[in-house]
Design an enzyme around this catalytic site. Structure first.
Site, PDB file in Angstrom:
ATOM      1  N   CYS A  11      36.143  34.652  36.139  1.00  0.00           N
ATOM      2  CA  CYS A  11      36.141  33.234  35.824  1.00  0.00           C
ATOM      3  C   CYS A  11      36.581  33.055  34.377  1.00  0.00           C
ATOM      4  O   CYS A  11      36.616  34.009  33.598  1.00  0.00           O
ATOM      5  CB  CYS A  11      34.803  32.580  36.112  1.00  0.00           C
ATOM      6  SG  CYS A  11      33.540  32.865  34.893  1.00  0.00           S
ATOM      7  N   LYS A  12      36.958  31.841  34.089  1.00  0.00           N
ATOM      8  CA  LYS A  12      37.502  31.540  32.765  1.00  0.00           C
ATOM      9  C   LYS A  12      36.436  30.844  31.926  1.00  0.00           C
ATOM     10  O   LYS A  12      35.765  29.933  32.409  1.00  0.00           O
ATOM     11  CB  LYS A  12      38.696  30.596  32.940  1.00  0.00           C
ATOM     12  CG  LYS A  12      39.345  30.198  31.634  1.00  0.00           C
ATOM     13  CD  LYS A  12      40.509  29.264  31.877  1.00  0.00           C
ATOM     14  CE  LYS A  12      40.020  27.859  32.234  1.00  0.00           C
ATOM     15  NZ  LYS A  12      41.140  26.902  32.326  1.00  0.00           N
TER      16      LYS A  12
END
Ligand SMILES: *[C@@H]1O[C@H](CO)[C@@H](O)[C@H](O)[C@H]1NC(C)=O
Length: 137
Positions: A11-12
Site C-alpha cells: 500500500c502507499k
C-alpha cells in the site's frame, strides 16, 4: 495478518509533518475493490522518532517508533499496543520509497523483524501492485 496476507498487496503511504511535531501518515490500499484511505495522526511521544496514536475505533493506544532510516529510501518501524484491547499488537513495517526495495534493505528488515521475535513465517513481503498507487491531484 497471516490469514489476510493472501489478499493483501503493498500500500502507499504519504507522510507529512503535523503541527504538534508529530506525523500525518496517510495510507491508501485496496479493500473490497475500492481504494480506501486511512490517516493516522502520530503524536510525538518523547524521544525523537517515537510517536503514539489512539485508535478511535478500538480505543487502543499504540506506540510507533522509527528504528532505522537512511532518510532517503527506507525506514523500519515498530508498532506495539501499549494500552487498551490492542495491547498484544506487535508489528514491524518496512517503508520504502519504491515498490522494489534493494535486497540489502529487505535483509535489514528481516534481521530487524527477527530481532523483535518474529519468525520466518511471520515476515512477509507483499506483492507489488499498480492499484491505488497513482498520485493524487
Ligand atoms: C492528513 O493528510 C491527509 C492527506 O494529505 C489530509 O487529507 C488530511 O487533511 C491531513 N489531516 C490532518 C489532520 O492534517
Amino acid at each position: 495478518f497471516l490469514e489476510k496476507k493472501k489478499v493483501l498487496s503493498m500500500c502507499k503511504s504519504a507522510v507529512a509533518p503535523a503541527a504538534d511535531g508529530g506525523l500525518n501518515l496517510t495510507s491508501t490500499f485496496l479493500r473490497k475493490d475500492q481504494c480506501e484511505t486511512r490517516t493516522l495522526l502520530l503524536r510525538p511521544a518523547g524521544p525523537p522518532g517515537c510517536y503514539s496514536y489512539t485508535s478511535p475505533h478500538w480505543s487502543s493506544t499504540h506506540e510507533v517508533s522509527v528504528a532505522e532510516t537512511d532518510y532517503e529510501t527506507y525506514a523500519l518501524l515498530y508498532t506495539e499496543g501499549v494500552r487498551g484491547p490492542g495491547r498484544d499488537f506487535h508489528m514491524a513495517t518496512l517503508y520504502s520509497r519504491t515498490q522494489t526495495p534493494r535486497a540489502e534493505v529487505k535483509e535489514k528488515f528481516t534481521t530487524f523483524a527477527k530481532s523483535l521475535g518474529f519468525t520466518e513465517e511471520g515476515i512477509v513481503f507483499l506483492p507489488k501492485t499498480e492499484t491505488c498507487m497513482e498520485e493524487r491531484a
